[in-house]
Design a protein around this motif. Structure first.
Motif, PDB file in Angstrom:
ATOM      1  N   SER A  86       2.910  13.568  -3.662  1.00 16.88           N
ATOM      2  CA  SER A  86       3.162  12.816  -2.438  1.00 16.88           C
ATOM      3  C   SER A  86       2.248  11.597  -2.378  1.00 16.88           C
ATOM      4  CB  SER A  86       2.926  13.697  -1.218  1.00 16.88           C
ATOM      5  OG  SER A  86       1.544  13.915  -1.032  1.00 16.88           O
ATOM      6  N   GLN A  87       2.599  10.657  -1.516  1.00 19.35           N
ATOM      7  CA  GLN A  87       1.755   9.480  -1.336  1.00 19.35           C
ATOM      8  C   GLN A  87       0.410   9.869  -0.730  1.00 19.35           C
ATOM      9  OE1 GLN A  87       4.304   6.781   0.881  1.00 19.35           O
ATOM     10  NE2 GLN A  87       4.647   5.618  -1.004  1.00 19.35           N
ATOM     11  N   ASP A  88       0.360  11.028  -0.080  1.00 18.21           N
ATOM     12  CA  ASP A  88      -0.889  11.509   0.508  1.00 18.21           C
ATOM     13  C   ASP A  88      -1.837  12.076  -0.542  1.00 18.21           C
ATOM     14  OD1 ASP A  88       0.162  10.847   2.982  1.00 18.21           O
ATOM     15  OD2 ASP A  88       0.926  12.865   3.345  1.00 18.21           O
ATOM     16  N   ASN A  89      -1.311  12.359  -1.746  1.00 19.30           N
ATOM     17  CA  ASN A  89      -2.125  12.950  -2.799  1.00 19.30           C
ATOM     18  C   ASN A  89      -1.924  12.198  -4.121  1.00 19.30           C
ATOM     19  OD1 ASN A  89      -3.834  14.734  -4.133  1.00 19.30           O
ATOM     20  ND2 ASN A  89      -2.185  16.150  -4.611  1.00 19.30           N
ATOM     21  N   PRO A  90      -2.200  10.876  -4.131  1.00 21.73           N
ATOM     22  CA  PRO A  90      -1.979  10.128  -5.372  1.00 21.73           C
ATOM     23  C   PRO A  90      -2.991  10.524  -6.440  1.00 21.73           C
ATOM     24  CG  PRO A  90      -3.093   8.743  -3.786  1.00 21.73           C
ATOM     25  CD  PRO A  90      -2.780  10.047  -3.087  1.00 21.73           C
ATOM     26  N   ARG A  91      -2.592  10.372  -7.675  1.00 21.17           N
ATOM     27  CA  ARG A  91      -3.463  10.622  -8.823  1.00 21.17           C
ATOM     28  C   ARG A  91      -3.487   9.333  -9.640  1.00 21.17           C
ATOM     29  NH1 ARG A  91      -6.183  15.237  -8.549  1.00 21.17           N
ATOM     30  NH2 ARG A  91      -6.207  15.310 -10.798  1.00 21.17           N
ATOM     31  N   ARG A  92      -4.186   9.356 -10.776  1.00 15.89           N
ATOM     32  CA  ARG A  92      -4.213   8.210 -11.677  1.00 15.89           C
ATOM     33  C   ARG A  92      -3.733   8.689 -13.035  1.00 15.89           C
ATOM     34  NH1 ARG A  92      -7.104   3.221 -11.561  1.00 15.89           N
ATOM     35  NH2 ARG A  92      -7.814   3.992  -9.566  1.00 15.89           N
ATOM     36  N   CYS A  93      -2.753   7.979 -13.597  1.00 11.81           N
ATOM     37  CA  CYS A  93      -2.234   8.323 -14.920  1.00 11.81           C
ATOM     38  C   CYS A  93      -3.341   8.128 -15.943  1.00 11.81           C
ATOM     39  CB  CYS A  93      -1.027   7.457 -15.253  1.00 11.81           C
ATOM     40  SG  CYS A  93      -0.393   7.709 -16.925  1.00 11.81           S
ATOM     41  N   ASP A  94      -3.567   9.153 -16.761  1.00 12.14           N
ATOM     42  CA  ASP A  94      -4.629   9.096 -17.770  1.00 12.14           C
ATOM     43  C   ASP A  94      -4.240   8.290 -19.004  1.00 12.14           C
ATOM     44  OD1 ASP A  94      -6.909  10.691 -16.752  1.00 12.14           O
ATOM     45  OD2 ASP A  94      -5.361  12.231 -16.568  1.00 12.14           O
ATOM     46  N   VAL A  95      -3.022   7.777 -19.057  1.00 11.07           N
ATOM     47  CA  VAL A  95      -2.620   6.920 -20.169  1.00 11.07           C
ATOM     48  C   VAL A  95      -2.699   5.455 -19.750  1.00 11.07           C
ATOM     49  CG1 VAL A  95      -0.749   6.283 -21.740  1.00 11.07           C
ATOM     50  CG2 VAL A  95      -1.194   8.685 -21.237  1.00 11.07           C
ATOM     51  N   CYS A  96      -1.952   5.066 -18.706  1.00 11.29           N
ATOM     52  CA  CYS A  96      -1.922   3.653 -18.314  1.00 11.29           C
ATOM     53  C   CYS A  96      -2.927   3.316 -17.223  1.00 11.29           C
ATOM     54  CB  CYS A  96      -0.516   3.257 -17.872  1.00 11.29           C
ATOM     55  SG  CYS A  96      -0.015   3.950 -16.275  1.00 11.29           S
ATOM     56  N   ARG A  97      -3.555   4.324 -16.623  1.00 12.85           N
ATOM     57  CA  ARG A  97      -4.562   4.176 -15.575  1.00 12.85           C
ATOM     58  C   ARG A  97      -4.015   3.608 -14.278  1.00 12.85           C
ATOM     59  NH1 ARG A  97      -7.922   7.355 -15.631  1.00 12.85           N
ATOM     60  NH2 ARG A  97      -9.467   6.088 -14.602  1.00 12.85           N
ATOM     61  N   LYS A  98      -2.696   3.594 -14.115  1.00 14.48           N
ATOM     62  CA  LYS A  98      -2.077   3.142 -12.872  1.00 14.48           C
ATOM     63  C   LYS A  98      -1.927   4.349 -11.937  1.00 14.48           C
ATOM     64  CE  LYS A  98      -0.723  -0.979 -14.655  1.00 14.48           C
ATOM     65  NZ  LYS A  98      -1.907  -1.656 -15.046  1.00 14.48           N
ATOM     66  N   THR A  99      -1.732   4.080 -10.644  1.00 12.48           N
ATOM     67  CA  THR A  99      -1.544   5.143  -9.658  1.00 12.48           C
ATOM     68  C   THR A  99      -0.331   5.978 -10.011  1.00 12.48           C
ATOM     69  OG1 THR A  99      -2.542   3.793  -7.930  1.00 12.48           O
ATOM     70  CG2 THR A  99      -1.147   5.606  -7.203  1.00 12.48           C
ATOM     71  N   ALA A 100      -0.467   7.276  -9.857  1.00 15.69           N
ATOM     72  CA  ALA A 100       0.648   8.203 -10.113  1.00 15.69           C
ATOM     73  C   ALA A 100       1.018   8.884  -8.802  1.00 15.69           C
ATOM     74  CB  ALA A 100       0.245   9.239 -11.158  1.00 15.69           C
ATOM     75  N   ILE A 101       2.211   8.557  -8.314  1.00 15.21           N
ATOM     76  CA  ILE A 101       2.810   9.272  -7.195  1.00 15.21           C
ATOM     77  C   ILE A 101       4.246   9.545  -7.602  1.00 15.21           C
ATOM     78  CG2 ILE A 101       1.344   8.385  -5.335  1.00 15.21           C
ATOM     79  CD1 ILE A 101       3.451   6.317  -4.708  1.00 15.21           C
ATOM     80  N   GLY A 102       4.896  10.458  -6.933  1.00 14.03           N
ATOM     81  CA  GLY A 102       6.237  10.839  -7.345  1.00 14.03           C
ATOM     82  C   GLY A 102       6.156  11.735  -8.564  1.00 14.03           C
ATOM     83  N   LEU A 103       7.104  11.598  -9.483  1.00 13.05           N
ATOM     84  CA  LEU A 103       7.120  12.433 -10.685  1.00 13.05           C
ATOM     85  C   LEU A 103       5.892  12.163 -11.538  1.00 13.05           C
ATOM     86  CD1 LEU A 103      10.842  12.214 -11.867  1.00 13.05           C
ATOM     87  CD2 LEU A 103       9.705  14.141 -10.747  1.00 13.05           C
ATOM     88  N   CYS A 104       5.250  13.242 -11.960  1.00 16.78           N
ATOM     89  CA  CYS A 104       4.041  13.119 -12.779  1.00 16.78           C
ATOM     90  C   CYS A 104       3.843  14.424 -13.537  1.00 16.78           C
ATOM     91  CB  CYS A 104       2.837  12.858 -11.880  1.00 16.78           C
ATOM     92  SG  CYS A 104       1.298  12.616 -12.779  1.00 16.78           S
ATOM     93  N   TYR A 105       3.545  14.325 -14.824  1.00 16.34           N
ATOM     94  CA  TYR A 105       3.188  15.513 -15.596  1.00 16.34           C
ATOM     95  C   TYR A 105       1.709  15.787 -15.389  1.00 16.34           C
ATOM     96  CZ  TYR A 105       7.636  15.903 -17.981  1.00 16.34           C
ATOM     97  OH  TYR A 105       8.951  16.099 -18.265  1.00 16.34           O
ATOM     98  N   ARG A 106       1.377  17.071 -15.177  1.00 17.37           N
ATOM     99  CA  ARG A 106      -0.006  17.436 -14.891  1.00 17.37           C
ATOM    100  C   ARG A 106      -0.447  18.617 -15.740  1.00 17.37           C
ATOM    101  NH1 ARG A 106      -2.129  18.308  -9.362  1.00 17.37           N
ATOM    102  NH2 ARG A 106      -3.890  17.378 -10.421  1.00 17.37           N
ATOM    103  N   CYS A 107      -1.720  18.576 -16.117  1.00 21.91           N
ATOM    104  CA  CYS A 107      -2.419  19.742 -16.629  1.00 21.91           C
ATOM    105  C   CYS A 107      -3.469  20.044 -15.576  1.00 21.91           C
ATOM    106  CB  CYS A 107      -3.065  19.480 -17.986  1.00 21.91           C
ATOM    107  SG  CYS A 107      -4.030  20.891 -18.571  1.00 21.91           S
TER     108      CYS A 107
END
Length: 150
Positions: A76-97
């Motif tokens: 969700s937009q309330d819980n954004p992450r950062r993509c560990d490849v491109c370093r851009k904000t990750a919201i919506g679909l995202c693969y996670r470990c």
């Protein structure tokens, strides 16, 4: 499920999505990353998905994080992450470990190294010389600079 009438997708259950090529950029309603050209689209709702986002499997294994399988999440937009490849904000679909705290955009899982040396950057491994992104619809991926800056 796919056929000549398009596909059904859980992110947009109201209508089927047509496989189309429209010149110009679009914002993928799955991963929230800009795409270009070919996509799956609901014309009635102005809903677009990258081809890859439309067909993502629920779990994948990637060479850049081979310790565990990555699981597809919808952030969700309330819980954004950062993509560990491109370093851009990750919201919506995202693969996670989750155990390792690794987050990767679906399109970034397509990055395939082409020559060079393995370098550990944070919790992922990248080949930083001659990276061949070859990702249709993901312009401006500056993988080397973004990864090294960390």
């Amino acid at each position: 499920m796919a056929n000549e009438d398009g596909i059904s997708h859980y992110l947009h259950p109201q209508h089927r999505l047509a496989h189309v090529h429209i010149e110009g950029n679009f914002l993928c309603d799955g991963c929230k990353v800009v795409g270009h050209g070919v996509r799956f689209r609901c014309h009635a709702c102005n809903f677009d998905l990258h081809e890859h986002c439309a067909r993502c499997s629920s779990t994948i294994s990637v060479p850049m994080h081979s310790d565990h399988l990555l699981t597809l999440h919808v952030l969700s937009q309330d819980n954004p992450r950062r993509c560990d490849v491109c370093r851009k904000t990750a919201i919506g679909l995202c693969y996670r470990c989750v155990p390792c705290g690794v987050d990767i955009h679906p399109l970034c899982t397509l990055v395939r190294p082409n020559g060079g040396s393995w370098v550990t950057v944070g919790k992922i491994v990248l080949k930083v010389i001659n990276i061949a992104a070859n990702i249709a619809g993901f312009p401006g991926l500056d993988l080397i600079a973004d990864a090294i800056e960390r």
